[in-house]
Structures are given as C-alpha cells and as structure tokens.
Scaffold this motif. Structure first.
Motif, PDB file in Angstrom:
ATOM      1  N   ARG A   1      11.222  -3.096   7.374  1.00 37.83           N
ATOM      2  CA  ARG A   1       9.893  -2.671   6.928  1.00 37.83           C
ATOM      3  C   ARG A   1       9.940  -2.102   5.512  1.00 37.83           C
ATOM      4  O   ARG A   1       8.984  -2.193   4.757  1.00 37.83           O
TER       5      ARG A   1
ATOM      6  N   LYS B   1      11.339  -3.201   3.062  1.00 39.67           N
ATOM      7  CA  LYS B   1      11.260  -4.268   2.068  1.00 39.67           C
ATOM      8  C   LYS B   1       9.855  -4.377   1.471  1.00 39.67           C
ATOM      9  O   LYS B   1       9.688  -4.720   0.302  1.00 39.67           O
ATOM     10  N   THR B   2       8.837  -4.055   2.282  1.00 37.28           N
ATOM     11  CA  THR B   2       7.451  -4.180   1.815  1.00 37.28           C
ATOM     12  C   THR B   2       7.075  -3.074   0.827  1.00 37.28           C
ATOM     13  O   THR B   2       6.058  -3.162   0.151  1.00 37.28           O
ATOM     14  N   LEU B   3       7.919  -2.034   0.741  1.00 35.82           N
ATOM     15  CA  LEU B   3       7.591  -0.885  -0.119  1.00 35.82           C
ATOM     16  C   LEU B   3       7.917  -1.117  -1.586  1.00 35.82           C
ATOM     17  O   LEU B   3       7.387  -0.434  -2.461  1.00 35.82           O
ATOM     18  N   GLY B   4       8.814  -2.064  -1.858  1.00 40.90           N
ATOM     19  CA  GLY B   4       9.214  -2.288  -3.250  1.00 40.90           C
ATOM     20  C   GLY B   4       9.776  -1.016  -3.869  1.00 40.90           C
ATOM     21  O   GLY B   4      10.613  -0.333  -3.265  1.00 40.90           O
TER      22      GLY B   4
END
Length: 208
Positions: free
Chosen positions: A176, A178-181
């Motif tokens: 999850r 990964k979606t935060l950048g």
C-alpha cells in the motif's frame, strides 16, 4: 559461545515476547505507510509461535526455527505471514544437521532467509521493505563468522538498525505504501522495524 537447541527455543520465546510488546510501535509504523495491520499480524504470529515452542523439547536447532516459521505462516496470513514465515523456515532448513547455533549458523540462517524472502516477495534492497534491514544484517553476518556469537549478533543487529534507518529515505515500491510516492519519505518500513526488534532481542538474549 554456542546455543544448544533448547537455548535457541528460549531465545525465540524471548523474540516472540519482544514482538508482542512492540505491537503498538509496529502498528504505528505501518499506519504511517499503509493500513496499520502489521503489528497486530506480527503479534498474532508470535502468539502462535509461543504456543508451538513452549511445550517443545527440540532435538535440533533447525526444528526450532522451522517450527517458528510454520507457526507464523499458518497463523498470520497475508504477505507478512508468508515472508516472516519464510525467514525462519528457509533459515532453519539451512541449519539442518547442526547441533548448535553459533556465528557461522547465524550467517547461514540470515543468508537463506534473505534469499527466501527475495524469491518469494520479489523485492530487492532499496524497495523500502523488510529486506532493507535483512540484507545488511545478512551481509554483516557473513563478515562475522569468525567472531563469537555475541559479537556477531551485536554487529548484525546494528547493521539491521542502520538499514531500517536508511529505509526512511526510500520511496516504497511494494504494498500500500507504493501509492504514497514521496509521502512515504521520513518513515521506516514496518517490516524492517520487525527485523530490528527480532535481531536486537537475539543479541540481548546472548548478552544476558
């Protein structure tokens, strides 16, 4: 110093207690980057480990680690269960036939654990996962095979801590987070935090 199978069992019970006690910290680390269930999953896994190891009278070192991994894998589910289960199952199998646990065994354990986790999860160093603590720990263990177990575990735990700290500067490539950048910068990976707790506790056990 070498640990006999029953001493390894006692060490892993201490690791289980340390992870259970660290649940709030591990949950927070996961909340900072993901869905916050890592700490509870690890706690559940280690409660299963305790149930498995407490009545055990192990004949081999391998038995203790494989039982630890199997208990985690079957009780936790999800990625953490598979990956931390692999740490101890793959690591334990690498110690087949060894009567005791010393610095050389530590190197075999962590090297096989790292290879197993990379193969199973597909992550590599720098992806902001547990591997960022496990890889430097395994590397340090390979350099420390001539040392006493106490010295080797002290060096290995420090390497894992440095790796966990380095993960703060990484952008996650998995899960999850990964979606935060770039929003995940400044936080360590929760799995790396768990690796550090485990290795610190092993070090404390042999220092006691």
């Amino acid at each position: 110093m070498e640990l006999k199978p029953n001493q390894v069992r006692l060490m892993m019970l201490q690791v289980a207690d340390a992870i259970i006690a660290a649940e709030p910290m591990l949950s927070q680390a996961d909340r900072d980057l993901g869905d916050g269930d890592h700490g509870l999953g690890m706690k559940r896994g280690m409660e299963a480990v305790k149930a498995q190891l407490e009545p055990m009278d192990p004949a081999t070192v391998e038995q203790v680690f494989v039982a630890t991994g199997t208990a985690m894998m079957t009780s936790m589910g999800g990625a953490s269960g598979a990956l931390f289960g692999t740490v101890y199952r793959a690591g334990g199998k690498a110690l087949a036939g060894r009567p005791s646990f010393n610095a050389e065994a530590l190197s075999l354990l962590l090297t096989a654990a790292l290879e197993g986790v990379m193969k199973r999860g597909g992550a590599k160093p720098g992806d902001k996962t547990m591997i960022d603590a496990l890889a430097p720990a395994a590397e340090k263990a390979r350099e420390s095979t001539a040392l006493s177990l106490t010295e080797a575990l002290t060096a290995v735990a420090a390497a894992a801590e440095s790796g966990k700290e380095a993960s703060k500067a990484m952008i996650a490539q998995f899960g999850r987070a990964k979606t935060l950048g770039e929003a995940c910068l400044g936080f360590p990976d929760a799995g790396a935090c768990s690796v550090v707790v485990m290795l610190n506790t092993m070090r404390d056990f042999v220092l006691a």
